[in-house]
Design a protein around this motif. Structure first.
Motif, PDB file in Angstrom:
ATOM      1  N   ASP A   1     -12.441  -4.481   3.595  1.00 58.25           N
ATOM      2  CA  ASP A   1     -11.848  -3.714   1.959  1.00 58.25           C
ATOM      3  C   ASP A   1     -11.707  -3.089   1.349  1.00 58.25           C
ATOM      4  OD1 ASP A   1     -10.434  -3.655   5.372  1.00 58.25           O
ATOM      5  OD2 ASP A   1      -9.011  -4.627   4.152  1.00 58.25           O
TER       6      ASP A   1
ATOM      7  N   SER B   1      -7.515   0.554   1.302  1.00 60.37           N
ATOM      8  CA  SER B   1      -8.864   1.499   2.068  1.00 60.37           C
ATOM      9  C   SER B   1      -9.705   0.721   3.031  1.00 60.37           C
ATOM     10  CB  SER B   1      -9.400   2.055   1.076  1.00 60.37           C
ATOM     11  OG  SER B   1     -10.104   3.495   1.550  1.00 60.37           O
TER      12      SER B   1
ATOM     13  N   SER C   1       0.853  -1.169  -0.032  1.00 54.81           N
ATOM     14  CA  SER C   1       0.083  -0.101  -0.052  1.00 54.81           C
ATOM     15  C   SER C   1       0.935   1.231  -0.185  1.00 54.81           C
ATOM     16  CB  SER C   1      -0.943   0.159   1.290  1.00 54.81           C
ATOM     17  OG  SER C   1      -2.216   1.156   0.533  1.00 54.81           O
TER      18      SER C   1
ATOM     19  N   GLU D   1      -3.677   1.177  -4.123  1.00 57.97           N
ATOM     20  CA  GLU D   1      -3.750   1.898  -2.293  1.00 57.97           C
ATOM     21  C   GLU D   1      -5.038   1.268  -1.503  1.00 57.97           C
ATOM     22  OE1 GLU D   1      -2.225   3.633  -0.919  1.00 57.97           O
ATOM     23  OE2 GLU D   1      -1.099   5.375  -1.852  1.00 57.97           O
TER      24      GLU D   1
END
Length: 286
Positions: free
Chosen positions: A270, A255, A235, A253
Motif C-alpha cells: 500500500d 492508495s 482515508s 489518502e
C-alpha cells in the motif's frame, strides 16, 4: 515510504549463527531461547536472530539486545537499547519481557550508547535479501564495526537490501552501499535521510507517511525533532504532527499498491498520498 513494521515497538535480538530456515519458528535452538522467543512474541515483542558477517562463531557465548522505540507521541526517553553477552542461554530467564514490551528498561544488560544496525540477509525467506543484503552487511561492518549485524526477516522483501537502525526503529530500503553509508552516517549524528527511508517502526503506516511529508516540507531531519501526536480518520487520515516547535495538520489518502516483483514480495504494497499539509502555528519558534 510508510512501510516500516507497524507492530515493532519493543525489540529482542538474539545471536544465532544459522543456518536460518525460511521461517524462524522452525529453527533448532536451545530450549531457553525457544521459550523466550515464544513468550516475547505473545507480548508483541519483535524478535530477530542476528549474526556476524563472514566467518561465524558458534554460540554460546551469544549477544542479546533488548530495546524500545518511542512511538505515538511517547517521550524520547522511551527510546533505549541494552546489550549483554550471555555465557549460557538459560540467562535469558532473567529478562523481564513484560517490562520490555511496555517500554520499561529491564536492566538485563548494559546501556548501548551507539546504534544497532541490522541488515536483512534472510536468503531462505527471500533470495534478494541474501543477494543484496549479505554484501551490504559486509561493507557496513568494514566501516562501522560491531554495530552491524546480519538479521532475519524484517518485513518488506521487495525493498531489499533493507537496513533497520535501532533503537529508533528507522527502516531504510532499496539500498546500495553509498545510500546505506549515507543513512548510517546521518543516524550517527542524530538525523534521518529521506532518500530510501521506509519509515519508523511502531507507527501506523499513515502516521509514518505524515511524518515523512512534514520532514519533506520543512527540511527538519533530526530524529527526535518530528513527532506524530495523533492520528484519526480513515482515508483521508488526519495526523497532527509537531516539528521543531511548529504544529501541522496532515491529510493522508490511502492508495492500494500493486506487486512489482511477483508473488514472493507480497508485503508492504500500500501507498499513502499527501492530500493536504497545513502549518497551524509557529508560536513556540524563537
Amino acid at each position: 515510504m510508510a512501510s516500516a513494521s507497524v507492530k515493532a515497538r519493543a525489540w529482542l535480538a538474539i545471536e544465532h549463527p544459522g543456518p536460518w530456515p525460511e521461517y524462524t519458528e522452525t529453527m533448532d535452538v536451545p530450549d531457553p531461547i525457544a521459550r523466550t522467543i515464544e513468550a516475547a512474541e505473545r507480548l508483541g515483542i519483535r524478535c530477530q536472530f542476528i549474526r556476524r558477517s563472514g566467518r561465524r562463531r558458534q554460540t554460546p557465548p551469544l549477544w542479546v539486545y533488548a530495546g524500545h522505540c518511542a512511538t505515538d507521541g511517547a517521550p524520547a526517553d522511551t527510546v533505549w537499547l541494552e546489550g549483554r553477552e550471555l555465557t549460557d542461554p538459560a540467562e535469558l530467564g532473567e529478562l523481564d519481557l513484560a517490562g520490555l514490551a511496555s517500554g520499561v528498561r529491564p536492566g538485563f544488560g548494559d546501556p548501548v550508547a551507539g546504534p544497532l544496525l541490522l541488515v536483512c540477509t534472510h536468503g531462505r525467506r527471500n533470495a534478494c535479501c541474501a543477494r543484496t543484503g549479505a554484501p551490504l552487511a559486509r561493507e557496513l561492518r568494514a566501516r562501522f564495526g560491531d554495530a552491524v549485524w546480519e538479521t532475519t526477516h524484517v518485513g518488506g522483501d521487495r525493498f531489499a537490501a533493507n537496513l533497520v537502525c535501532l533503537p529508533h526503529g528507522l527502516y531504510y530500503g532499496n539500498l546500495g552501499v553509498p545510500e546505506a553509508v549515507t543513512a548510517v552516517e546521518a543516524y550517527l549524528r542524530g538525523e534521518v535521510v529521506l532518500d530510501r527511508l521506509r519509515g519508523r517502526a511502531g507507527l501506523p503506516e499513515p502516521a509514518q507517511a505524515a511524518e515523512h511529508y512534514v520532514r519533506l516540507d520543512s527540511g527538519i531531519l533530526g530524529v527526535e525533532a518530528v513527532r506524530v501526536e495523533s492520528l484519526s480518520g480513515n482515508s483521508p487520515y488526519e495526523a497532527m504532527v509537531t516539528a521543531a516547535g511548529r504544529r501541522y495538520r496532515v491529510m493522508i489518502e490511502h492508495s492500494a499498491g500493486t506487486d512489482p516483483c511477483g508473488p514472493l514480495c507480497e508485503e508492504n504494497l500500500d501507498t499513502y498520498v499527501l492530500e493536504a499539509l497545513t502549518l497551524l502555528n509557529e508560536a513556540t519558534l524563537v
